[in-house]
Design an enzyme around this catalytic site. Sequence first.
Site, PDB file in Angstrom:
ATOM      1  N   CYS A  33      -6.165 -28.222  12.381  1.00  0.00           N
ATOM      2  CA  CYS A  33      -7.356 -29.070  12.273  1.00  0.00           C
ATOM      3  C   CYS A  33      -7.014 -30.557  12.182  1.00  0.00           C
ATOM      4  CB  CYS A  33      -8.172 -28.653  11.051  1.00  0.00           C
ATOM      5  SG  CYS A  33      -8.867 -26.992  11.228  1.00  0.00           S
TER       6      CYS A  33
ATOM      7  N   CYS B 116     -11.059 -28.985   6.973  1.00  0.00           N
ATOM      8  CA  CYS B 116      -9.837 -28.208   6.720  1.00  0.00           C
ATOM      9  C   CYS B 116      -8.612 -29.104   6.863  1.00  0.00           C
ATOM     10  CB  CYS B 116      -9.761 -27.045   7.711  1.00  0.00           C
ATOM     11  SG  CYS B 116      -8.279 -26.029   7.513  1.00  0.00           S
TER      12      CYS B 116
ATOM     13  N   CYS C 137      -5.469 -27.983   7.374  1.00  0.00           N
ATOM     14  CA  CYS C 137      -4.341 -27.292   8.014  1.00  0.00           C
ATOM     15  C   CYS C 137      -3.908 -28.052   9.272  1.00  0.00           C
ATOM     16  CB  CYS C 137      -4.706 -25.852   8.342  1.00  0.00           C
ATOM     17  SG  CYS C 137      -5.522 -25.636   9.938  1.00  0.00           S
TER      18      CYS C 137
ATOM     19  N   HIS D 228      -4.865 -21.677  10.563  1.00  0.00           N
ATOM     20  CA  HIS D 228      -6.190 -22.151  10.161  1.00  0.00           C
ATOM     21  C   HIS D 228      -6.995 -21.055   9.467  1.00  0.00           C
ATOM     22  CE1 HIS D 228     -10.107 -23.783   9.894  1.00  0.00           C
ATOM     23  NE2 HIS D 228     -10.548 -22.702  10.506  1.00  0.00           N
TER      24      HIS D 228
ATOM     25  N   ASP E 125       0.856  -1.179   0.000  1.00  0.00           N
ATOM     26  CA  ASP E 125       0.000   0.000   0.000  1.00  0.00           C
ATOM     27  C   ASP E 125       0.896   1.234   0.000  1.00  0.00           C
ATOM     28  OD1 ASP E 125       0.947   0.295   2.544  1.00  0.00           O
ATOM     29  OD2 ASP E 125      -0.960  -0.034   3.543  1.00  0.00           O
TER      30      ASP E 125
ATOM     31  N   ASP F 271      -7.541  -7.729   0.622  1.00  0.00           N
ATOM     32  CA  ASP F 271      -6.635  -7.915   1.756  1.00  0.00           C
ATOM     33  C   ASP F 271      -7.430  -7.575   2.996  1.00  0.00           C
ATOM     34  OD1 ASP F 271      -6.406  -4.845   1.312  1.00  0.00           O
ATOM     35  OD2 ASP F 271      -5.493  -5.193   3.258  1.00  0.00           O
TER      36      ASP F 271
END
Lengths: 380, 380
Positions: free
Chosen positions: B309, B304, B306, B335, B92, B266
């Site tokens: 999880c 999930c 990840c 996660h 930015d 974002d």
Amino acid sequence: MTGFRFALHATDGAARTGTITTPRGEIRTPAFMPLGTAGTVKAMLPEQVRETGADIVLGNTYHLMLRPGAERVARLGGLHKFMGWERPILTDSGGFQVMSLSDLRKITEEGVRFRSHIDGSEHFLSPERAMEIQRLLGSDIQMVLDECPRLPASEAEIEKSLALSMRWAKRSKAAFGEQPDRACFGIVQGGTFAHLRKRSAEELWEIGFDGYAVGGLAVGEPQAVMFETLDAVMPHLPADRPRYLMGVGKPDDIVGAVLRGIDMFDCVIPTRAGRTAQAFTREGPLNLRNARHAEDTGPLDAHCACPACTRFSRAYLHHVVKANEIIASMLITWHNLAYYQDLMADLRTAIAQGRLAAAVAEIAQVYARPAEIEPGNGSV
Amino acid sequence: MTGFRFALHATDGAARTGTITTPRGEIRTPAFMPLGTAGTVKAMLPEQVRETGADIVLGNTYHLMLRPGAERVARLGGLHKFMGWERPILTDSGGFQVMSLSDLRKITEEGVRFRSHIDGSEHFLSPERAMEIQRLLGSDIQMVLDECPRLPASEAEIEKSLALSMRWAKRSKAAFGEQPDRACFGIVQGGTFAHLRKRSAEELWEIGFDGYAVGGLAVGEPQAVMFETLDAVMPHLPADRPRYLMGVGKPDDIVGAVLRGIDMFDCVIPTRAGRTAQAFTREGPLNLRNARHAEDTGPLDAHCACPACTRFSRAYLHHVVKANEIIASMLITWHNLAYYQDLMADLRTAIAQGRLAAAVAEIAQVYARPAEIEPGNGSV
């Protein structure tokens, strides 16, 4: 007990290298056990801990009994499953943390009553309860409850405390009972009094344990005094059982203890230092907060294979330390644990090859350099 | 500019899926960009960010210019090398953070003078300096400097601010100059006034940018107002350039914006929520601090992949949250980012298959459930 074995592979002077075999995996000795105090090696994922080379981690009975509670951990399937670490876990008995962290301790023959440092709730720890908690956690190596007297203390005070610890050791062993595949270790106490240490070791040997720890050291005494105390203890421990120096230490402490025949170590230093910007390197320890690292594009330690050293510069580590970013704790902890495990691997190889003296000289030279850091003693 | 391209693969109503190609890698759109504010996606290692499916991360000019400094990052080889992320980075321009974080702002035609929230030091940001900083960082997608007026503001105030932002956009584009392989994006402002938004979009198109962002939303206005504003803007942006909704948002915000033709997002929510025990799941959002998770052996989100999880229980996550362990931030952030990336992948697939309406209905149903969490708005 069927699944717990200790085999010595080689000795070099008093130093030994070997393997502790458990159903959950082998522990190469001399071994360094990272602290997994409250069910996590702080700032690390379990597989990252393993990647550093750790064979075993330590869990703290005191912390886990208070939160989340031993019965809860048991209901959830045990500590290994709970924290995602399927390899061996050693748990302490809580005695040391009760002394160092809790409030309003009252010690009787029966046990110790104390208040939680978390919420002030009252708790009671006896040898029987300490062993029950460790059994509920599913610990592979369980430590007897001992009394850890505050120092300085007179010889009479240490002797009285030691006698209580030895009676508690006997009760702990009885409470441990028969647990196939798990081990129970006794803890030698006796302050810095050689004759008390000898008496303690002999009494524990008489009771008979799967391993023997040396407790009550690394609590502020000079290194020379710690080494002298080890010299007084070691001849009185059985050679065929692992020997564990509790709460030690800095790299040179570990080297000195390995030279005297210690097989296992745990210490808060590498993980705590990792959260305060202090890193161990093969060029000596350094503090990454120091401005001299701000534009250093070199690695933290050119001989280390950890992510902090292979993927980032000292300048980056300095930046994330200054910015209080979590990644600073993650990376420097990872590095410090990798450093400690590399040190243990080097010691094991040196012993096996009969060249420990030469290896030790190198390490001593590194750690004789002016240090930027003072990581404090080995207590939690 | 030779290496930056945007190709649309499919549309479904106003929604689009495509690929932004850069020399540092492809960005699949609609894309979610995790915040790498000060050179780190908080509590994550770069390869973990990539494992969640992220193609690009965002860096903040404001934070990086203050610490470690743009010239320093340039001397250290640029932001990608510095932070260990070799894929695309969008930066930015600092305008939003100057408004939200710094003290003593003084805005003139030339630029904005402000004091650092870190050490009170005085700094100056002009369109030219904002672009110079982003060039020094080595940013792949650079944003023009805009003025972000505090709300509520009158139409006259918004119009005056918009006019300044448009003059700054022109100066930013000129300062960006010719940077092969890098892109410069304009930012549509105009508050919630449809005619001002239209004017802003048209003026930016006239200047000509590689992509177009919508700024000044997700600052506290109702979701319906945000969507109405998008409806006013989108027809006035070129279809062949990526469209980026800055600072958005919660999953349902993202879905609604994708439906309106936004390609890039974002937001601080998944990472910030990850550090405050708040998790997004396919059963709806939940707060892991809640005692109802204390003995829940189930995974955080059964769908999930990840580590949080697949390797840990809700009970464990609850425990490490309560114990303020760093691993709680590490796992829940991981996660949440995986959840967001899965959402984006599902949206891309649904658009490509022309079944976005059905997918959106599912997501809306999940997020219409009573929420335990209030992650706040999308500002840093």
